[in-house]
Design a protein around this motif. Structure first.
Motif, PDB file in Angstrom:
ATOM      1  N   LEU A   1      58.148  59.223  61.156  1.00 19.96           N
ATOM      2  CA  LEU A   1      58.366  58.403  62.346  1.00 19.96           C
ATOM      3  C   LEU A   1      59.455  57.390  62.070  1.00 19.96           C
ATOM      4  O   LEU A   1      59.491  56.774  61.002  1.00 19.96           O
ATOM      5  CB  LEU A   1      57.084  57.659  62.729  1.00 19.96           C
ATOM      6  CG  LEU A   1      57.115  56.922  64.069  1.00 19.96           C
ATOM      7  CD1 LEU A   1      56.753  57.888  65.194  1.00 19.96           C
ATOM      8  CD2 LEU A   1      56.158  55.743  64.083  1.00 19.96           C
TER       9      LEU A   1
ATOM     10  N   VAL B   1      48.004  58.795  64.076  1.00 25.35           N
ATOM     11  CA  VAL B   1      48.007  60.129  63.487  1.00 25.35           C
ATOM     12  C   VAL B   1      46.592  60.468  63.050  1.00 25.35           C
ATOM     13  O   VAL B   1      45.901  59.650  62.445  1.00 25.35           O
ATOM     14  CB  VAL B   1      49.009  60.232  62.313  1.00 25.35           C
ATOM     15  CG1 VAL B   1      48.736  59.204  61.236  1.00 25.35           C
ATOM     16  CG2 VAL B   1      49.022  61.644  61.725  1.00 25.35           C
TER      17      VAL B   1
ATOM     18  N   MET C   1      50.252  62.374  66.760  1.00 23.62           N
ATOM     19  CA  MET C   1      50.023  63.740  66.286  1.00 23.62           C
ATOM     20  C   MET C   1      48.535  63.874  66.034  1.00 23.62           C
ATOM     21  O   MET C   1      47.937  63.049  65.337  1.00 23.62           O
ATOM     22  CB  MET C   1      50.819  64.017  65.010  1.00 23.62           C
ATOM     23  CG  MET C   1      50.788  65.459  64.539  1.00 23.62           C
ATOM     24  SD  MET C   1      51.918  65.684  63.126  1.00 23.62           S
ATOM     25  CE  MET C   1      51.754  67.441  62.830  1.00 23.62           C
TER      26      MET C   1
ATOM     27  N   SER D   1      51.957  68.357  53.864  1.00 26.35           N
ATOM     28  CA  SER D   1      51.978  68.262  55.325  1.00 26.35           C
ATOM     29  C   SER D   1      51.883  66.809  55.758  1.00 26.35           C
ATOM     30  O   SER D   1      51.093  66.041  55.212  1.00 26.35           O
ATOM     31  CB  SER D   1      50.806  69.035  55.940  1.00 26.35           C
ATOM     32  OG  SER D   1      50.852  70.399  55.585  1.00 26.35           O
TER      33      SER D   1
ATOM     34  N   HIS E   1      53.078  66.861  68.005  1.00 29.81           N
ATOM     35  CA  HIS E   1      53.760  65.591  67.742  1.00 29.81           C
ATOM     36  C   HIS E   1      54.598  65.214  68.964  1.00 29.81           C
ATOM     37  O   HIS E   1      55.316  66.043  69.520  1.00 29.81           O
ATOM     38  CB  HIS E   1      54.629  65.700  66.489  1.00 29.81           C
ATOM     39  CG  HIS E   1      55.664  66.779  66.562  1.00 29.81           C
ATOM     40  ND1 HIS E   1      55.365  68.122  66.385  1.00 29.81           N
ATOM     41  CD2 HIS E   1      56.986  66.720  66.822  1.00 29.81           C
ATOM     42  CE1 HIS E   1      56.455  68.840  66.527  1.00 29.81           C
ATOM     43  NE2 HIS E   1      57.461  68.016  66.790  1.00 29.81           N
TER      44      HIS E   1
ATOM     45  N   PRO F   1      47.406  71.158  60.382  1.00 30.38           N
ATOM     46  CA  PRO F   1      48.454  70.449  61.116  1.00 30.38           C
ATOM     47  C   PRO F   1      48.579  70.959  62.542  1.00 30.38           C
ATOM     48  O   PRO F   1      48.620  72.171  62.784  1.00 30.38           O
ATOM     49  CB  PRO F   1      49.724  70.747  60.303  1.00 30.38           C
ATOM     50  CG  PRO F   1      49.438  72.039  59.612  1.00 30.38           C
ATOM     51  CD  PRO F   1      47.959  72.039  59.328  1.00 30.38           C
TER      52      PRO F   1
ATOM     53  N   PRO G   1      62.220  66.680  58.716  1.00 35.26           N
ATOM     54  CA  PRO G   1      62.880  65.827  59.711  1.00 35.26           C
ATOM     55  C   PRO G   1      64.391  65.819  59.524  1.00 35.26           C
ATOM     56  O   PRO G   1      64.897  65.772  58.394  1.00 35.26           O
ATOM     57  CB  PRO G   1      62.290  64.434  59.433  1.00 35.26           C
ATOM     58  CG  PRO G   1      60.988  64.707  58.754  1.00 35.26           C
ATOM     59  CD  PRO G   1      61.212  65.938  57.932  1.00 35.26           C
TER      60      PRO G   1
ATOM     61  N   PRO H   1      57.335  66.527  62.474  1.00 37.17           N
ATOM     62  CA  PRO H   1      56.427  66.972  61.402  1.00 37.17           C
ATOM     63  C   PRO H   1      57.191  67.230  60.125  1.00 37.17           C
ATOM     64  O   PRO H   1      58.404  67.489  60.148  1.00 37.17           O
ATOM     65  CB  PRO H   1      55.825  68.259  61.972  1.00 37.17           C
ATOM     66  CG  PRO H   1      56.899  68.793  62.863  1.00 37.17           C
ATOM     67  CD  PRO H   1      57.586  67.592  63.456  1.00 37.17           C
TER      68      PRO H   1
ATOM     69  N   ALA I   1      47.657  65.495  60.952  1.00 35.15           N
ATOM     70  CA  ALA I   1      48.808  65.637  60.072  1.00 35.15           C
ATOM     71  C   ALA I   1      48.694  66.852  59.172  1.00 35.15           C
ATOM     72  O   ALA I   1      49.673  67.262  58.551  1.00 35.15           O
ATOM     73  CB  ALA I   1      48.963  64.382  59.215  1.00 35.15           C
TER      74      ALA I   1
ATOM     75  N   ILE J   1      59.956  61.211  66.209  1.00 32.72           N
ATOM     76  CA  ILE J   1      58.790  61.686  65.466  1.00 32.72           C
ATOM     77  C   ILE J   1      59.016  63.151  65.137  1.00 32.72           C
ATOM     78  O   ILE J   1      59.544  63.915  65.967  1.00 32.72           O
ATOM     79  CB  ILE J   1      57.478  61.486  66.266  1.00 32.72           C
ATOM     80  CG1 ILE J   1      56.269  61.873  65.403  1.00 32.72           C
ATOM     81  CG2 ILE J   1      57.499  62.231  67.580  1.00 32.72           C
ATOM     82  CD1 ILE J   1      54.930  61.492  66.040  1.00 32.72           C
TER      83      ILE J   1
ATOM     84  N   VAL K   1      53.796  63.672  58.778  1.00 31.15           N
ATOM     85  CA  VAL K   1      54.594  63.358  59.958  1.00 31.15           C
ATOM     86  C   VAL K   1      55.521  62.191  59.634  1.00 31.15           C
ATOM     87  O   VAL K   1      55.147  61.258  58.903  1.00 31.15           O
ATOM     88  CB  VAL K   1      53.693  63.035  61.169  1.00 31.15           C
ATOM     89  CG1 VAL K   1      52.806  61.819  60.915  1.00 31.15           C
ATOM     90  CG2 VAL K   1      54.518  62.841  62.435  1.00 31.15           C
TER      91      VAL K   1
ATOM     92  N   ARG L   1      56.627  69.662  56.633  1.00 30.52           N
ATOM     93  CA  ARG L   1      55.870  70.634  55.831  1.00 30.52           C
ATOM     94  C   ARG L   1      56.814  71.218  54.808  1.00 30.52           C
ATOM     95  O   ARG L   1      57.908  71.675  55.166  1.00 30.52           O
ATOM     96  CB  ARG L   1      55.287  71.762  56.697  1.00 30.52           C
ATOM     97  CG  ARG L   1      54.219  71.330  57.679  1.00 30.52           C
ATOM     98  CD  ARG L   1      53.549  72.533  58.338  1.00 30.52           C
ATOM     99  NE  ARG L   1      54.489  73.394  59.034  1.00 30.52           N
ATOM    100  CZ  ARG L   1      54.896  73.218  60.289  1.00 30.52           C
ATOM    101  NH1 ARG L   1      54.435  72.196  60.996  1.00 30.52           N
ATOM    102  NH2 ARG L   1      55.765  74.060  60.842  1.00 30.52           N
TER     103      ARG L   1
END
Length: 279
Positions: free
Chosen positions: A243, A175, A196, A239, A186, A182, A269, A257, A199, A255, A241, A259
């Protein structure tokens, strides 16, 4: 393993927002590992020991740095003893601290975190590719470690992409940090590494990369030294990511993002196996 990486947190507003949000993020995402880039934590320039302690207390497992690593001189003795704060691995031999850390989780799984810094449009450092290769030669993903993450602190998107493709299949996640914006790329690369380009930052986006916009813009108009840049104090967007890896191979399964807050469109996610956690 479930991993959250948060991009460069900027100033007090970024520190406070991340410290407040991390406990809930750990719960909702059932995180095993939380990594935060904290090189801009102190007024936008560097990291102080008390700030690092606050972030650890809030739930960060590892703090990474970058080109502002030494802007707060108090970090030099601190980083020598606190192994969970790492600086770019390709700083010259003899630089205080370490560029990687191997963590053992409560359940016995092990995670390797590396901080590397690019060289295009950045400082003249040792090669980040070769420095990373040396560490990975001693820690094989899926064997000695169940996850391996690199924070690649770099200016050029080309260098970040070249780095990721070079280590595809040998890292869980590459990343990028440093640009504070950002990216929307991704993805899981062909051999299984999550990637990504950047990030983004944990700071106010009503700003110029996290700094008060008036003084920052003035520098482009006048091309003369002006007042010291100060972090913007507006609403913060966190912000980063997320995983999820396969514990057998260490490679990425999903994966996404993250925010939340502030001005940018929110995204969180989706945990397909545990939707109730998102309530």
């Amino acid at each position: 393993m479930r991993i959250l990486f948060l991009g460069d947190l900027v100033g007090r507003a970024g520190r406070d927002a991340v410290a407040a949000a991390l406990p809930d993020l750990r719960r909702r995402l059932r995180l095993d590992l939380a990594i935060v880039n904290a090189e801009n934590a102190s007024h936008g320039f560097g990291l102080a020991p008390d700030m690092a302690r606050t972030l650890f207390e809030a739930g960060a497992d590892v703090l990474t740095l970058g080109n502002h690593a030494w802007d707060r001189r108090e970090i030099i003795p601190f980083i020598a003893s606190e192994k969970r704060v790492i600086r770019p691995i390709n700083f010259p031999t003899g630089t205080p601290g370490a560029g990687s850390v191997l963590l053992t989780l409560a359940d016995g799984r092990r995670a390797l975190v590396i901080n590397a810094m690019g060289r295009l449009f950045m400082e003249a450092l040792d090669c980040p590719f070769r420095a990373t290769e040396e560490v990975l030669s001693r820690h094989k993903l899926g064997a000695g470690v169940q996850a391996a993450v690199v924070d690649f602190h770099a200016e050029a998107t080309s260098e970040k992409q070249a780095f990721a493709h070079s280590f595809d299949g040998r890292l869980s996640l590459v990343v990028g940090t440093h640009t504070h914006v950002p990216t929307a790329d991704h993805q899981i690369l062909k051999k299984g590494t999550g990637y990504m380009t950047d990030a983004g930052m944990c700071g106010s986006y009503d700003s110029v990369i996290g700094m008060a916009k008036e003084a920052a813009a003035e520098r482009f108009w006048r091309k003369m030294p002006g007042e010291r840049l100060q972090p913007a104090e507006g609403d913060v967007t966190i912000s980063g990511v997320f995983l999820e890896t396969d514990d057998t191979t260490g490679l990425a399964r999903t994966i996404a993002p993250l925010r939340q807050g502030g001005r940018l469109s929110p995204t969180f996610p989706i945990l397909e196996q545990a939707p109730a956690l998102l309530e």
